[in-house]
Design an enzyme around this catalytic site. Structure first.
Site, PDB file in Angstrom:
ATOM      1  N   LYS A  42      25.846   1.238 -87.625  1.00  0.00           N
ATOM      2  CA  LYS A  42      27.214   0.782 -87.870  1.00  0.00           C
ATOM      3  C   LYS A  42      27.372   0.368 -89.336  1.00  0.00           C
ATOM      4  O   LYS A  42      26.416  -0.088 -89.953  1.00  0.00           O
ATOM      5  CB  LYS A  42      27.514  -0.406 -86.955  1.00  0.00           C
ATOM      6  CG  LYS A  42      28.940  -0.916 -87.091  1.00  0.00           C
ATOM      7  CD  LYS A  42      29.345  -1.770 -85.904  1.00  0.00           C
ATOM      8  CE  LYS A  42      30.752  -2.339 -86.129  1.00  0.00           C
ATOM      9  NZ  LYS A  42      31.779  -1.288 -86.214  1.00  0.00           N
ATOM     10  N   ASN A  96      25.164   3.541 -92.861  1.00  0.00           N
ATOM     11  CA  ASN A  96      26.567   3.732 -93.227  1.00  0.00           C
ATOM     12  C   ASN A  96      26.986   2.534 -94.084  1.00  0.00           C
ATOM     13  O   ASN A  96      26.784   1.387 -93.697  1.00  0.00           O
ATOM     14  CB  ASN A  96      27.399   3.838 -91.945  1.00  0.00           C
ATOM     15  CG  ASN A  96      28.867   4.097 -92.208  1.00  0.00           C
ATOM     16  OD1 ASN A  96      29.608   3.177 -92.540  1.00  0.00           O
ATOM     17  ND2 ASN A  96      29.297   5.331 -92.044  1.00  0.00           N
ATOM     18  N   ASN A 123      30.917   5.384 -96.415  1.00  0.00           N
ATOM     19  CA  ASN A 123      32.097   5.421 -95.538  1.00  0.00           C
ATOM     20  C   ASN A 123      33.367   5.190 -96.358  1.00  0.00           C
ATOM     21  O   ASN A 123      33.768   4.057 -96.593  1.00  0.00           O
ATOM     22  CB  ASN A 123      31.946   4.352 -94.453  1.00  0.00           C
ATOM     23  CG  ASN A 123      33.095   4.373 -93.462  1.00  0.00           C
ATOM     24  OD1 ASN A 123      34.064   5.100 -93.626  1.00  0.00           O
ATOM     25  ND2 ASN A 123      32.979   3.558 -92.428  1.00  0.00           N
ATOM     26  N   CYS A 126      37.223   4.874 -93.304  1.00  0.00           N
ATOM     27  CA  CYS A 126      37.562   4.042 -92.147  1.00  0.00           C
ATOM     28  C   CYS A 126      39.037   3.666 -92.198  1.00  0.00           C
ATOM     29  O   CYS A 126      39.503   3.115 -93.197  1.00  0.00           O
ATOM     30  CB  CYS A 126      36.722   2.776 -92.103  1.00  0.00           C
ATOM     31  SG  CYS A 126      37.192   1.741 -90.700  1.00  0.00           S
ATOM     32  N   ASN A 188      35.617  11.430 -89.847  1.00  0.00           N
ATOM     33  CA  ASN A 188      35.873  10.088 -89.322  1.00  0.00           C
ATOM     34  C   ASN A 188      37.060  10.205 -88.346  1.00  0.00           C
ATOM     35  O   ASN A 188      37.532  11.303 -88.065  1.00  0.00           O
ATOM     36  CB  ASN A 188      36.179   9.121 -90.470  1.00  0.00           C
ATOM     37  CG  ASN A 188      35.831   7.668 -90.110  1.00  0.00           C
ATOM     38  OD1 ASN A 188      36.128   7.219 -89.009  1.00  0.00           O
ATOM     39  ND2 ASN A 188      35.221   6.953 -91.027  1.00  0.00           N
ATOM     40  N   THR A 189      37.553   9.094 -87.857  1.00  0.00           N
ATOM     41  CA  THR A 189      38.613   9.128 -86.846  1.00  0.00           C
ATOM     42  C   THR A 189      39.978   9.484 -87.450  1.00  0.00           C
ATOM     43  O   THR A 189      40.194   9.349 -88.648  1.00  0.00           O
ATOM     44  CB  THR A 189      38.752   7.760 -86.168  1.00  0.00           C
ATOM     45  OG1 THR A 189      38.974   6.778 -87.178  1.00  0.00           O
ATOM     46  CG2 THR A 189      37.507   7.403 -85.377  1.00  0.00           C
ATOM     47  N   GLY A 239      32.817  14.471 -84.169  1.00  0.00           N
ATOM     48  CA  GLY A 239      34.198  14.333 -83.709  1.00  0.00           C
ATOM     49  C   GLY A 239      34.308  14.913 -82.316  1.00  0.00           C
ATOM     50  O   GLY A 239      34.532  16.105 -82.151  1.00  0.00           O
ATOM     51  N   GLY A 261      29.198  10.411 -80.921  1.00  0.00           N
ATOM     52  CA  GLY A 261      29.787   9.079 -81.051  1.00  0.00           C
ATOM     53  C   GLY A 261      30.341   8.552 -79.751  1.00  0.00           C
ATOM     54  O   GLY A 261      29.609   8.027 -78.903  1.00  0.00           O
TER      55      GLY A 261
END
Lengths: 300, 263
Positions: A42, A96, A123, A126, A188-189, A239, A261
């Site tokens: 994380k 990360n 990262n 985010c 990423n999201t 993803g 994930g």
């Protein structure tokens, strides 16, 4: 199943997606972490981050929104508590790194220079923090700047995790490559929102959150496909991967490795099932090396 | 040790409006679970991926059967309510930490689907010490008083309240407790909606270190990995977010800040 990413040997091409695996403690109760190619932990920041107010989780069709906000105890606690734990397993450690400013990113990376870890994942994507994060990953000039500065400070291979919330992800990928990135993690999201119709307002405490899970997989596969054509550095694809065949799609699109994930939050064994699924696919289809699959969807 | 496997459904029946009892044959969870822990139930539907965390109402260690009582809160629990006996459901658990078992005069205060975990707690308190004086104060919506007889079998003193006044005291479980707790309990355990827990904490602010609350929050994984179910907990002069699933779900009221949205 072995792969080599920027000089680091992985026993198989599968890791965990940052933020869905903590530092592995919760999952070590279910399986031997040494079975993984790597553990991606994380996000770690310079100082402890409190995270966002609850609710932080919303279920959506075939996926979920989260607005955790990178809650973490900071790099000192990470080095003290988590690295010794993870070094108890025969597995690569990918850290990360998150920050609110270029200086903060660089400071974490400098602090990790002497730490016993294998790779870094920057990262810059985010969606859940107010400053920094995605702001860097959605502007190619800033991407170049932050990557260049971090690469100069890094003693381990530096991967850069990109956001899909951009007009042209290939352009950002090229900026990261030009800045000196050793590889890319994508995606990423996706930024999303859910409204609580009873309370007549956004459900998440942070209003917006990051969408993950099977619902986003086609977007992620497309991003990998597009970026593979634009850069020469290796890609870790992620993803919505739930099965071995999902992972194979990413490999064929151009990823050299993959990360699992959200699926692991729902089924802790998902990442192991993905490793076994890739192996099974290779046997069935007569492949002997992952390299034969990587990017093969481009040879049509 | 957390287990994740399929369980055989022995029973899945409605006991009140929107409230169901499900019994699962799952020995490896039943044998090791403690009062106050919970399990994750999975819908098996790919559109609804996240687990539904449900507290353990009763663990029959002889038969390897756990009983859960759940409320239909949305589509996921609705799917679970339609699952038939003899079919399988994926279950993970036991999760979270249980209640700490105290002695002396204890009160159990529960509202709605906060009532079920108190039944296993009552049994655990009794098994731990037959001298424990267990006083139960539970609040229902109406006279569909699920689990009431099971509490009466093992606790001498069981008081009920209903929102509509159709049975027992007309009001909520906290007012019921305030009226009934004349010779103050040494320890109080509570589970129910957040406003109820908040009001109980206010009432007991001078002895909040003797009040144990089992909390609910929207969860991602249930194992502590995702940091999704955050609750503000005192940390010296400051506070930190703790995880309801892993650090709780039981917290001492004096440690909580209670400025959670919706409270």
């Amino acid at each position: 199943m072995r792969v080599n990413l920027s000089g680091v040997e992985w026993k198989n091409p599968v890791t965990t997606a940052s933020g869905t695996f903590g530092s592995g403690r919760e999952f070590a109760e279910f399986f031997e972490l040494g079975k993984l190619g790597a553990v991606t932990v994380k996000g770690v920041s310079l100082k402890p981050w409190a995270g966002n107010p609850p609710p932080r989780i919303a279920e959506t069709f075939g996926g979920m929104l989260n607005s955790i906000g990178l809650q973490n105890p900071g790099v000192e606690a990470f080095i003290r508590d988590d690295i010794p734990f993870l070094r108890g397993f025969n597995v690569n450690i990918i850290v990360n790194v998150c920050g609110n400013s270029i200086d903060e990113y660089a400071a974490v990376i400098e602090r990790l220079a002497s730490a016993d870890i294998d790779m870094l994942e920057l990262n810059i994507s985010c969606p859940n923090i107010s400053s920094g994060g995605i702001a860097f990953g959605t502007d190619s000039r800033l991407t170049h700047e932050v990557v260049k500065r971090c690469k100069a400070a890094a003693r381990q291979p530096l991967f850069v995790k990109l956001s899909p919330n951009v007009t042209d992800i290939a352009e950002i990928a090229k900026a990261a490559e030009a800045g000196g990135a050793d590889g890319l993690s994508l995606i990423n999201t996706l930024v999303g929102m859910k409204i609580d119709i009873r309370r007549k307002k956004p459900l998440l405490g942070n209003r917006v959150g990051g969408l993950s899970g099977p619902a986003i997989m086609p977007v992620a596969v497309r991003a990998v496909y597009q970026v593979y054509k634009a850069v020469r550095i290796p890609i870790i694809g992620m993803g919505g991967i739930t099965t071995g065949s999902d992972a194979v799609e990413f490999l064929m699109a151009g990823a050299s490795a993959v990360a699992v994930g959200t699926a692991g939050l729902i089924n802790p064994y998902a990442v192991i099932e993905v490793i076994e699924g890739i192996e099974q696919f290779m046997q069935n289809e007569g492949y002997s090396n992952i390299k034969e699959i990587v990017g093969c969807a481009h040879n049509e | 040790m957390i287990n994740s496997n399929n369980a055989l459904i022995l029973k899945n029946e409605q006991v009140a409006r929107d409230i169901y009892v499900i019994e699962l044959h799952i020995p490896n969870i039943t044998f090791i679970c403690r009062a106050g822990q919970f399990v994750n139930l999975y819908t098996g539907n790919n559109a609804m991926l996240l687990p539904r965390p449900i507290s353990i109402c009763r663990a029959d260690k002889n038969r390897g059967v756990i009983k859960l009582v759940y409320r239909i809160a949305g589509k996921g629990t609705e799917i679970i309510s339609r699952m038939k006996p003899d079919s399988l459901i994926r279950v993970m658990g036991p999760l979270g930490n249980g209640f700490k078992l105290e002695h002396g005069k204890v009160a159990l205060v529960g509202g709605g689907v906060g009532i079920p975990p108190l039944l296993e707690l009552a049994h655990a308190l009794r098994e731990n010490d037959d001298e424990t004086d267990i006083n139960v104060f539970i609040g229902y919506r109406n006279n569909e008083t699920f689990l009431l007889n099971e509490f009466r079998e093992i606790c001498r003193h069981v008081d009920i309240a209903t929102d509509d006044g159709s049975a027992g005291f007309h009001g909520n479980s906290v007012d019921l407790f305030k009226n009934g707790d004349t010779t103050q309990a040494d320890f109080v355990y509570a589970c129910g909606p957040l406003p109820m827990l908040k009001s109980l904490s206010e009432y007991m602010r001078n002895r909040a270190d003797r009040l144990f609350l089992s909390l609910e929050e929207r969860m991602g994984c249930g194992t502590g990995a995702c940091m999704g179910c955050a609750v503000k907990v005192r940390d010296g002069a400051n506070w930190v977010y703790k995880r309801v699933c892993r650090d709780g779900p039981v917290f001492t009221a004096s440690d909580l800040l209670f400025d959670i949205e919706g409270a």
